[in-house]
Design an enzyme around this catalytic site. Sequence first.
Site, short mmCIF file in Angstrom:
data_model
loop_
_atom_site.label_atom_id
_atom_site.label_comp_id
_atom_site.label_asym_id
_atom_site.label_seq_id
_atom_site.Cartn_x
_atom_site.Cartn_y
_atom_site.Cartn_z
N GLY A 27 43.89 14.05 1.11
CA GLY A 27 42.66 13.63 1.79
C GLY A 27 42.03 14.78 2.55
O GLY A 27 42.33 15.94 2.32
N ALA A 31 34.72 20.62 -0.84
CA ALA A 31 34.16 20.95 -2.17
C ALA A 31 35.23 21.46 -3.14
O ALA A 31 35.09 21.30 -4.35
CB ALA A 31 33.04 21.98 -2.02
N HIS A 33 38.32 20.30 -3.46
CA HIS A 33 38.91 19.11 -4.10
C HIS A 33 37.95 18.51 -5.12
O HIS A 33 38.35 18.10 -6.21
CB HIS A 33 39.20 18.02 -3.05
CG HIS A 33 40.26 18.38 -2.05
ND1 HIS A 33 39.98 18.64 -0.74
CD2 HIS A 33 41.60 18.48 -2.19
CE1 HIS A 33 41.11 18.90 -0.09
NE2 HIS A 33 42.10 18.82 -0.95
N GLN A 57 56.77 16.88 3.21
CA GLN A 57 56.49 18.29 2.99
C GLN A 57 56.08 19.03 4.26
O GLN A 57 55.74 20.20 4.21
CB GLN A 57 55.44 18.48 1.89
CG GLN A 57 54.03 18.05 2.25
CD GLN A 57 53.13 18.03 1.02
OE1 GLN A 57 53.24 17.19 0.15
NE2 GLN A 57 52.21 19.00 0.94
N GLY A 143 45.11 22.80 -7.59
CA GLY A 143 44.31 23.99 -7.29
C GLY A 143 45.17 25.25 -7.28
O GLY A 143 46.31 25.24 -6.81
N LYS A 144 44.56 26.36 -7.76
CA LYS A 144 45.26 27.65 -7.72
C LYS A 144 45.35 28.18 -6.29
O LYS A 144 46.06 29.14 -6.02
CB LYS A 144 44.52 28.67 -8.59
CG LYS A 144 44.71 28.47 -10.07
CD LYS A 144 44.15 29.68 -10.80
CE LYS A 144 44.15 29.47 -12.28
NZ LYS A 144 43.54 30.62 -12.98
N GLN A 149 52.70 26.34 -5.19
CA GLN A 149 52.85 24.90 -5.46
C GLN A 149 52.57 24.61 -6.94
O GLN A 149 53.32 23.87 -7.60
CB GLN A 149 51.88 24.13 -4.58
CG GLN A 149 51.69 22.67 -4.99
CD GLN A 149 50.87 21.88 -4.00
OE1 GLN A 149 51.37 21.53 -2.94
NE2 GLN A 149 49.62 21.59 -4.30
N SER A 181 39.62 25.08 2.55
CA SER A 181 40.92 24.48 2.87
C SER A 181 40.71 23.44 3.96
O SER A 181 39.85 23.62 4.84
CB SER A 181 41.87 25.56 3.39
OG SER A 181 42.95 24.98 4.07
O1 PAF Z 1 48.20 20.10 -2.35
C1 PAF Z 1 48.32 19.02 -1.74
O2 PAF Z 1 47.37 18.46 -1.22
C2 PAF Z 1 49.70 18.37 -1.64
O3 PAF Z 1 50.69 19.34 -1.52
C3 PAF Z 1 50.00 17.40 -2.78
C4 PAF Z 1 50.05 18.11 -4.12
C5 PAF Z 1 48.95 16.30 -2.82
C6 PAF Z 1 51.37 16.74 -2.56
O4 PAF Z 1 51.41 16.05 -1.36
#
Ligand code: PAF
Length: 274
Positions: A27, A31, A33, A57, A143-144, A149, A181
């Site tokens: 959430g 832009a 996302h 996380q 996303g890169k 990740q 971000s």
């Molecule tokens: O990149 C993120 O927003 C998070 O790490 C994800 C992939 C949704 C996992 O919680």
Amino acid sequence: MHIHAAISDLRSALKGRGRVVFVPTMGNLHAGHISLMTQARAHGDTVVASIFVNRLQFGPNEDFDKYPRTFQADCEQLAAAGVDVLFAPTEVDLYPEPQTYFVEPPGIQNILDGEFRPGHFRGVATVVSKLFNCVQPDAAVFGKKDYQQLMVIRNMTRQMALPIDIIGGETVRAEDGLALSSRNGYLSASERAEAPRLYQLLNTIRNAVLAGETDLPKLENAAIAALTEAGWKTDYVAVRQQSDLSAPTRANVPLVVLAASRLGNTRLIDNIEI
Ligand code: PAF
């Protein structure tokens, strides 16, 4: 756009929907996302987004509680971007009992960001594998911007033989180069003006490598010194092999330069492929 919180409702809603492309998020959408949603559309028939702020996380001193929750505004942006289905589970929906089984990434979880965020990639891999089981997508877009990740998820998907194509989405930047971000919102006005320096220094390294410089520690240390001089506290600036994020051992392999540095209380990460 249909919104589901319960896993069973989501699964029923996705029956017979053709090729499903999934974009997981926490959430507080921007832009960057929305560009992932647009890319997802090109890869399938049904675009599913998720919003879930994943406690697993976040480290004990990280921003889980203050992570911005902007559900209404997020829904409006997703609907406008043509997302078909939003999966927005509560913590009880996704973790109805304490999560005691984890996906444990190998050594890659302890380098670069993993060195400074112990347990982070284990939390990411665990929730993403659980989200994959809920959505059962044919493809998923990450996303890169979160390069490590993306690599963890790619490797997990391949090793677990999950029938999901993993697609890397390009980083979206502000006009001055700052990677978009959710954490940019924490920056004060003066920090925001300073923030593009990170991208500029990554570009300096990229250009030097392309011009033939082979002394990578020299380039990394010069960038760290420039950041320190400007008031940043740097976790790492590192030129690594794209394939596995290890230090390059031979010439002519595809490289990526990655960095994480703190401006005031805000930790920014960025990277560019070379
Ligand atoms: O990149 C993120 O927003 C998070 O790490 C994800 C992939 C949704 C996992 O919680």
